[in-house]
Scaffold this motif. Structure first.
Motif, mmCIF file in Angstrom:
data_model
loop_
_atom_site.group_PDB
_atom_site.id
_atom_site.type_symbol
_atom_site.label_atom_id
_atom_site.label_comp_id
_atom_site.label_asym_id
_atom_site.label_seq_id
_atom_site.Cartn_x
_atom_site.Cartn_y
_atom_site.Cartn_z
ATOM 1 N N ALA A 1 -70.522 -50.441 39.744
ATOM 2 C CA ALA A 1 -71.480 -50.997 40.698
ATOM 3 C C ALA A 1 -71.417 -52.518 40.759
ATOM 4 C CB ALA A 1 -72.889 -50.562 40.329
ATOM 5 N N ASP A 2 -71.252 -53.128 39.614
ATOM 6 C CA ASP A 2 -71.323 -54.588 39.559
ATOM 7 C C ASP A 2 -70.618 -55.040 38.290
ATOM 8 O OD1 ASP A 2 -71.961 -57.164 40.163
ATOM 9 O OD2 ASP A 2 -74.124 -56.915 40.106
ATOM 10 N N MET B 1 -65.348 -56.030 35.937
ATOM 11 C CA MET B 1 -65.916 -55.230 37.018
ATOM 12 C C MET B 1 -66.151 -53.788 36.568
ATOM 13 S SD MET B 1 -66.962 -55.773 39.961
ATOM 14 C CE MET B 1 -67.830 -54.640 41.024
ATOM 15 N N SER C 1 -75.661 -54.221 32.984
ATOM 16 C CA SER C 1 -74.951 -53.220 33.773
ATOM 17 C C SER C 1 -75.864 -52.703 34.874
ATOM 18 C CB SER C 1 -74.502 -52.074 32.869
ATOM 19 O OG SER C 1 -75.000 -50.845 33.301
ATOM 20 N N LYS C 2 -75.304 -52.432 36.028
ATOM 21 C CA LYS C 2 -76.073 -51.840 37.110
ATOM 22 C C LYS C 2 -75.465 -50.489 37.462
ATOM 23 C CE LYS C 2 -78.043 -55.967 39.174
ATOM 24 N NZ LYS C 2 -77.413 -57.058 38.404
#
Lengths: 230, 218
Positions: free
Chosen positions: A113-114, A110, A137-138
């Motif tokens: 963001a995500d 984790m 990755s966000k």
């Protein structure tokens, strides 16, 4: 509602029309999506494999050839074609003389963001991580996404110590992210100001993944070396 | 107001094209009724995905594709869709084309798909698209709807590029990834963050409205 309406027949005809339109459009759209999915499927698979392939070559500096290995249920590695779904795969990289340079391992966890998906290269000879790449990755653009681009941060993983304890069962010093500028030991990740959570997440992902993989790979490194005697 | 500026604005080259109504169908979306700068529609993707010029262009073109396709399909089915279920039908059509676009972008480039993120799926609720389906495509034939969709789509792309260009230049010191400033340039990080989108949009709206006012006076 229809039963109470005096103009029942007109209503029924209208409903029929509505039903016809919605079902008709629904079928048409479903067909279109299925066609698009089937049509683009191979290209998407290819793109994803290519992206992973590129990343593997990035995290093991100097490698020219690759061999995929699958972790079996007995804890042994066996060569794989790379197409097995759901198998635990790692990728060994070799130089032009067939010498093992390192093993690329995928890890995820984790982020801010995500879920973050990363790939890192482990060199059993140096007992160190020699390369690092963010696959997915966000994280916030301009802040959290520094974990992908920041040269100072990436420099952490040019020679990142993950050496094993004497009995070879665990990593001696667990990877940990420290405050920016506070890095003193080669097993510490120098964090990023403005990307505290993201850089800490990277430290945690690497700690968790190396704990699982490094003893296994180190123990079995002969498998990877031998396999390349072609 | 639209007609007022139209009469004043169209001179020279525009005037020669003016006799053809289909040209106007196309041109109006680019400038006079630009979806972002004049109609102020579709603000969510405009603000969110315009942090770099590349993202802005890709988002604009993806939206254009969906707009074109949905406009044409809605127009060709306009006599078949009862008015009670028209919005549901339009959403269904738009959502399907967005899904197709999502697959296409993944097939073209995973990196691009990565940088556009969730905003591809959000094209479904872009009100420019539903707006054109309801206001134009459901009342006009396929040819005119095609031109309308193309004009509006390219106008949207142009607007997004205006925002993305400025934001990337100031926030990252580059355009399309090519660095334009020396390393000593201190990036305005805020410009590529969401707040920068608002600042840039405000500046552009100010510019376009000032331009419009000046023309109306002249």
């Amino acid at each position: 509602m229809n039963e109470k309406n005096p103009a029942q027949t007109i209503e029924a005809a209208d409903s029929m029309k509505m039903l016809r339109a919605m079902v008709g459009i629904g079928i048409f759209c479903a067909l279109m999506i299925v066609l698009a999915f089937e049509g683009t499927g191979p290209a998407i698979e290819k793109n994803k494999a290519e992206a992973l392939e590129k990343a593997i070559f990035k995290v093991i500096p100097g490698m020219v050839a690759k061999q995929t290995y699958k972790l079996g249920p007995d804890g042994n590695f066996a060569p794989a074609s790379g197409e097995e779904k759901g198998a635990e795969l790692i990728y060994a990289g070799y130089d032009e003389n067939g010498k093992l340079l390192g093993v690329a391992v995928e890890a995820s966890g984790m982020g801010f963001a995500d879920i973050l998906r990363i790939l890192y290269g482990y060199d059993p000879e140096k007992q160190a991580i020699v390369g690092f790449f963010v696959l997915e990755s966000k994280e916030t653009p301009g802040l959290g996404d520094k974990i992908e681009k920041d040269p100072d941060f990436l420099a952490n993983f040019a020679a990142f110590d993950v050496s094993l304890s004497e009995d070879g069962s665990a990593v001696r010093n667990k990877a940990v992210t420290v405050k920016n500028g506070a890095k003193e030991n080669p097993w510490e990740v120098d964090g990023i100001t403005g990307a505290t959570i993201s850089s800490r997440a990277i430290g945690n992902i690497i700690a968790a993944s190396t704990e699982h993989w490094v003893p296994l790979i180190y123990k079995n490194q002969q498998v990877f070396v031998q396999k390349n005697d072609k | 107001m639209g007609n007022l500026t139209k009469d004043k604005a169209e001179t020279g080259f525009m005037a020669t094209l003016r006799n053809s109504p289909s040209t106007d169908e196309f041109i109006k979306g680019l400038w006079r009724e630009n979806p972002v700068f004049v109609q102020v529609l579709g603000m969510c993707p405009t603000l969110a995905v315009s942090n770099t010029a590349m993202n802005a262009m890709a988002m604009g073109l993806a939206t254009t594709f969906v707009l074109l396709m949905s406009n044409m399909l809605v127009s060709s089915l306009r006599n078949f869709i009862p008015k009670q279920v028209r919005i549901a039908s339009y959403i269904l059509i738009i959502a399907s084309f967005v899904t197709v676009t999502d697959y296409l972008i993944q097939a073209i480039s995973i990196d691009l798909h990565k940088s556009l993120g969730a905003f591809i799926s959000l094209i479904v609720v872009n009100c420019v698209i539903l707006g054109r389906a309801e206001a134009f495509a459901s009342k006009n034939n396929m040819g005119r709807s095609f031109l309308d969709g193309l004009g509006m789509g390219l106008g949207f792309t142009f607007a997004l590029f205006c925002l993305g260009g400025v934001r990337e230049l100031l926030g990252n010191g580059s355009i399309f990834g090519f660095a334009l400033f020396p390393d000593s340039f201190q990036e305005w990080i805020i410009m590529i963050l969401p707040a920068g989108g608002f600042f840039t949009l405000a500046a552009w709206l100010l510019f376009f409205n000032a331009l419009k006012e000046k023309r109306a006076k002249a």
